[in-house]
Design a protein around this motif. Structure first.
Motif, short mmCIF file in Angstrom:
data_model
loop_
_atom_site.label_atom_id
_atom_site.label_comp_id
_atom_site.label_asym_id
_atom_site.label_seq_id
_atom_site.Cartn_x
_atom_site.Cartn_y
_atom_site.Cartn_z
N ARG A 476 0.56 -1.42 -0.04
CA ARG A 476 0.30 0.13 -0.20
C ARG A 476 0.59 0.94 0.38
O ARG A 476 0.17 2.31 0.50
N CYS A 477 2.24 1.14 -0.79
CA CYS A 477 3.19 2.33 -0.30
C CYS A 477 3.71 2.53 -2.15
O CYS A 477 4.03 0.96 -2.74
N MET A 478 3.72 3.52 -2.60
CA MET A 478 4.64 3.43 -4.25
C MET A 478 5.88 3.97 -3.36
O MET A 478 6.74 5.48 -3.47
N PHE A 479 7.10 2.28 -2.98
CA PHE A 479 8.49 3.32 -2.71
C PHE A 479 9.42 3.42 -4.11
O PHE A 479 8.61 2.85 -4.92
N ARG A 518 20.53 11.26 -0.59
CA ARG A 518 19.36 11.11 -0.05
C ARG A 518 19.40 10.30 0.60
O ARG A 518 18.73 11.15 1.81
N ILE A 519 19.39 9.39 0.96
CA ILE A 519 18.66 8.04 1.81
C ILE A 519 19.17 8.31 3.54
O ILE A 519 19.53 8.75 4.18
N VAL A 662 11.79 5.06 13.17
CA VAL A 662 10.98 4.87 12.50
C VAL A 662 9.71 5.32 12.66
O VAL A 662 9.52 6.56 12.11
N ASP A 663 9.50 5.43 14.22
CA ASP A 663 8.72 7.09 14.70
C ASP A 663 9.14 8.29 14.51
O ASP A 663 7.43 8.95 13.22
N THR A 664 9.87 8.65 14.04
CA THR A 664 10.83 9.54 13.60
C THR A 664 10.09 9.56 12.24
O THR A 664 9.55 10.99 11.44
N MET A 665 10.35 8.36 11.51
CA MET A 665 10.22 8.75 9.66
C MET A 665 8.50 8.51 9.45
O MET A 665 8.05 9.58 8.85
N CYS A 675 7.29 2.19 3.42
CA CYS A 675 8.09 2.64 2.92
C CYS A 675 9.25 2.92 3.91
O CYS A 675 10.84 3.05 3.86
N ALA A 676 9.17 3.20 5.42
CA ALA A 676 9.86 3.25 6.51
C ALA A 676 11.00 2.43 6.24
O ALA A 676 11.80 2.34 6.43
N GLN A 677 10.07 0.82 6.95
CA GLN A 677 11.22 -0.38 6.63
C GLN A 677 11.62 -0.66 5.36
O GLN A 677 12.83 -1.11 5.77
N LYS A 678 11.44 -1.00 4.11
CA LYS A 678 12.16 -0.71 2.93
C LYS A 678 13.57 0.50 2.93
O LYS A 678 14.20 0.33 2.57
N THR A 679 13.19 1.54 3.21
CA THR A 679 14.37 2.46 3.02
C THR A 679 15.26 1.97 4.14
O THR A 679 16.74 1.97 4.09
N ILE A 680 15.18 1.70 5.25
CA ILE A 680 16.12 0.99 6.07
C ILE A 680 16.65 -0.01 5.95
O ILE A 680 17.96 -0.08 5.44
#
Length: 690
Positions: A476-479, A518-519, A662-665, A675-680
């Motif tokens: 449910r996210c456009m990563f 950027r990441i 994750v909470d900050t993101m 996308c927070a989990q995938k980015t990490i």
């Protein structure tokens, strides 16, 4: 269209000319109208790719407006202005040539919409005339009312009202009170009446024995309809295939229906001009010919006569038209047409403007938003689809890099940054201007700056591929990272040239490296629990190297300065170890190298802050990367590097760090859980490290 529409508020020619005399209505040609529309709104001076140019605000308004296209818009405005002032442009068509998906058709349709809105305003309306009570003449059967087929202006009729030019001028002066100068100005735009209007006027003049008062009783003034769907004032003719297209689509044809009524076979009103696209825009309108060179030869020959002479000709009858003709063509069709040497006269009558892709990745942000769409996207099961905050950046950089030609003087990333008005190390905007000049000398148009690359439609396809994937729907996210395989699929499927394909794949690799940088920044901000953390640290480094030689620097290395962004007095401790660590990351080993770099930063600071007090050096990717690396690679609570802490969450401390980030993101940086989990996860891999 045998009969005119009935209007409750139809006026006489006397009423209309009095309104013109009092300045309530205007008489101007199509070029003058379009030029007035554009130049009545603010014109700003901007610097693009190291060159000063103009930006016209009319093209920047509305929810979906033109992005970039500075050179093309300047060329168009100059063309229209020249034609409005009686220059050679008035006998030419303006043709936009370029790759598919770079905004040619969008620009013309946007212009047409603006022009229709402009003509809706009081004082700008277009008017035409119709002849009534024609059944009294006896040769028109049951046709009692006839509109001017080419929407001629009532003043064109007034300038032809007398039996001679002198008589018409006398009527304008004595009957309506126009001064000699006004009449002279009107006659600058003089043209004879079209064949059918002229023929009917002569018949009415004979019927009324030349008495002007009696003649005017047969003339009514009506507003020109501005409906887009009727194709009046602004009309489009799209190239059709060779079998179904015909000159009738442009010029019109003989009307069987009218012949049943008209007893005089010499009457040119037997031709129905409104059947063609040109007559409907002939009264000061814009004719848009989409893919003009795809038309078969006989249609192009029709355009040849129309562009040069501004006439609709049929069986020896002539109808002068007042039309701005704009056309589009893609490069391949244009080159094929150029190769046929016998078609040179049509090219000679065209002002060709080569349209490049947008090469400014910051401006591409708006174009990428157009491609993503402004409606809320949902999954196949109807749940709201989240958009990764880095998606727009990743997509914009991926397509813009493909549009930038490779050069010996600049790397692709340096070119990209300079084209967006950013800092690119030691390289200046002059270098980019030189590169563009050299490339624009190429005879092959596609080798010029910005002429090749993935267009807007290709970006749209990539986003479609990404949205339809099961991974996007399940998460449910456009990563953001998922845009890269989607763009790669588009390159493989839609780019036919092997060299282009290889270049675009290489450019995509660079885009991934930029996304990686950027990441790194995003992760630092998340770690610091502060959305602007990296920006603050970058500015700390800049302020430290400015303050390190200050006279008021105390033994405790504290420096007080006034922040130009907030105008507040601030105190900063000069941290030599931090400065040295950043410069080590930048590969500056000797004292000379360090001092040279510091001088360049101070110089940029001095130049930029004076123009933009909010400037923050975040466009200096090397410096941002160095500061990020220094912060991220330092030890964190004995758990090794941040990557190690996030990847190995077996102990409670690391898990707490992960949860906090994750909470900050989620709450401050605009991410969702997916996308927070995938980015990490992506941050913890070694993928795409430059």
């Amino acid at each position: 269209m045998a009969q005119a529409r009935t209007h409750k508020n139809n006026q006489s020619l006397d009423d209309h000319l009095q309104a013109v005399l009092q300045g309530e209505r205007r008489f101007e040609n199509a070029f003058q109208g379009v030029a007035r529309m554009i130049l009545s709104q603010p014109v700003n001076k901007v610097v693009v790719n190291g060159r000063s140019t103009y930006d016209f605000e009319i093209f920047r308004s509305g929810a979906k407006h033109a992005i970039g296209m500075y050179d093309e818009i300047n060329s168009f405005v100059s063309f229209v202005k020249d034609a409005a002032e009686g220059g050679s442009s008035k006998e030419m068509a303006f043709v936009l040539v370029g790759e598919p998906g770079n905004g040619k058709t969008f620009f013309v349709e946007y212009l047409c919409a603006k022009y229709r809105d402009f003509l809706q305003q009081p004082g700008n309306r277009k008017y035409t005339f119709c002849f009534n009570k024609l059944d009294q003449l006896g040769s028109y059967g049951r046709i009692s009312t006839v509109e001017s087929q080419t929407y001629e202006d009532p003043l064109i009729l007034a300038m032809n009202l007398g039996a001679s030019r002198e008589q018409s001028q006398q009527i304008l002066a004595e009957r309506y009170g126009f001064s000699d100068r006004q009449i002279e100005t009107f006659y600058d735009n003089y043209r004879p009446l079209g064949a059918c209007s002229s023929y009917i006027l002569e018949e009415l003049r004979a019927f009324t024995d030349g008495r002007v008062d009696e003649l005017l009783k047969h003339i009514e003034i009506i507003p020109v309809p501005l409906s887009e769907s009727l194709g009046t004032v602004t009309g489009k003719y799209a190239a059709k295939d060779k079998i179904t297209s015909s000159a009738v689509d442009l010029l019109g044809e003989e009307s069987i229906q009218r012949l049943l009524h008209i007893s005089d076979t010499n009457n040119p009103y037997r031709f129905d001009l409104r059947r063609g696209a040109l007559a409907r825009v002939a009264g000061g309108g814009i004719h848009f010919s989409d893919e003009i060179y795809k038309n078969k030869k006989d249609l192009v020959q029709v355009y040849l006569g129309v562009i040069q002479n501004r006439l609709i000709e049929m069986d020896g009858y002539k109808w002068p038209i007042d039309t701005l003709i704009i056309a589009t063509s893609n490069n391949s069709e244009f080159n094929r047409f150029l190769a046929e040497k016998e078609e040179a006269p049509i090219i000679d009558r065209c002002r060709v403007c080569y349209v490049s892709h947008n090469t400014n990745y910051k401006m591409q942000k708006d174009l990428t938003n157009y491609a993503i769409g402004n409606e809320t996207k949902t999954t196949f099961t109807g749940q709201i689809l989240h958009q990764d905050p880095n998606l727009n950046y990743a997509a914009s950089v991926a397509v813009v890099l493909t549009r930038l030609p490779h050069s010996e003087k600049l790397t692709a990333i340096e070119t990209m940054k300079l084209a967006a008005g950013e800092v690119a190390g030691e390289k200046s905007i002059k270098t980019l201007a030189e590169v563009i000049d050299i490339l624009n000398q190429e005879a092959d148009i596609t080798k010029r700056f910005g002429q090749k690359g993935l267009g807007q439609r290709n970006l749209g396809r990539a986003i479609q591929l990404m949205v339809e994937s099961s991974e996007t729907n399940e998460g449910r996210c456009m990563f953001a990272y998922d845009i890269f395989p989607a763009v790669e699929r588009v390159i493989l499927d839609y780019v036919s040239d092997n060299n282009d394909r290889a270049k675009y794949i290489g450019d995509l690799k660079l885009a991934k490296e930029l996304y990686r940088e950027r990441i790194m920044t995003e992760m630092f901000n998340a770690y610091m629990d502060e959305p602007q953390a990296i920006r603050k640290d970058v500015m700390s480094y800049v302020n430290m190297i400015i303050g390190m030689d200050a006279d008021n620097l105390g033994p405790d290395k504290m420096w007080k300065y006034r922040d130009p962004q907030t105008d507040e007095l601030k105190a900063l401790k000069i941290d030599q170890r931090f400065i040295q660590s950043v410069e080590d990351r930048l590969g500056l080993k000797t004292e000379e190298q360090r001092e040279s770099f510091r001088t360049s930063i101070r110089k940029i600071y001095g130049q930029k802050i004076s123009l933009d007090s909010s400037y923050n050096f975040m466009d200096n990717l090397e410096l941002v990367k160095a500061v990020t690396d220094v912060r991220l690679k330092s030890d964190i609570a004995g758990a090794g590097s941040l990557v190690g802490a996030l990847a190995n969450r077996t102990n409670e401390e690391n898990q707490k760090l992960y949860d906090r980030m994750v909470d900050t993101m989620l709450n401050q940086l605009g991410y969702c859980k997916t996308c927070a989990q995938k980015t990490i996860e992506y941050f913890c891999t070694q993928e795409d490290e430059s």
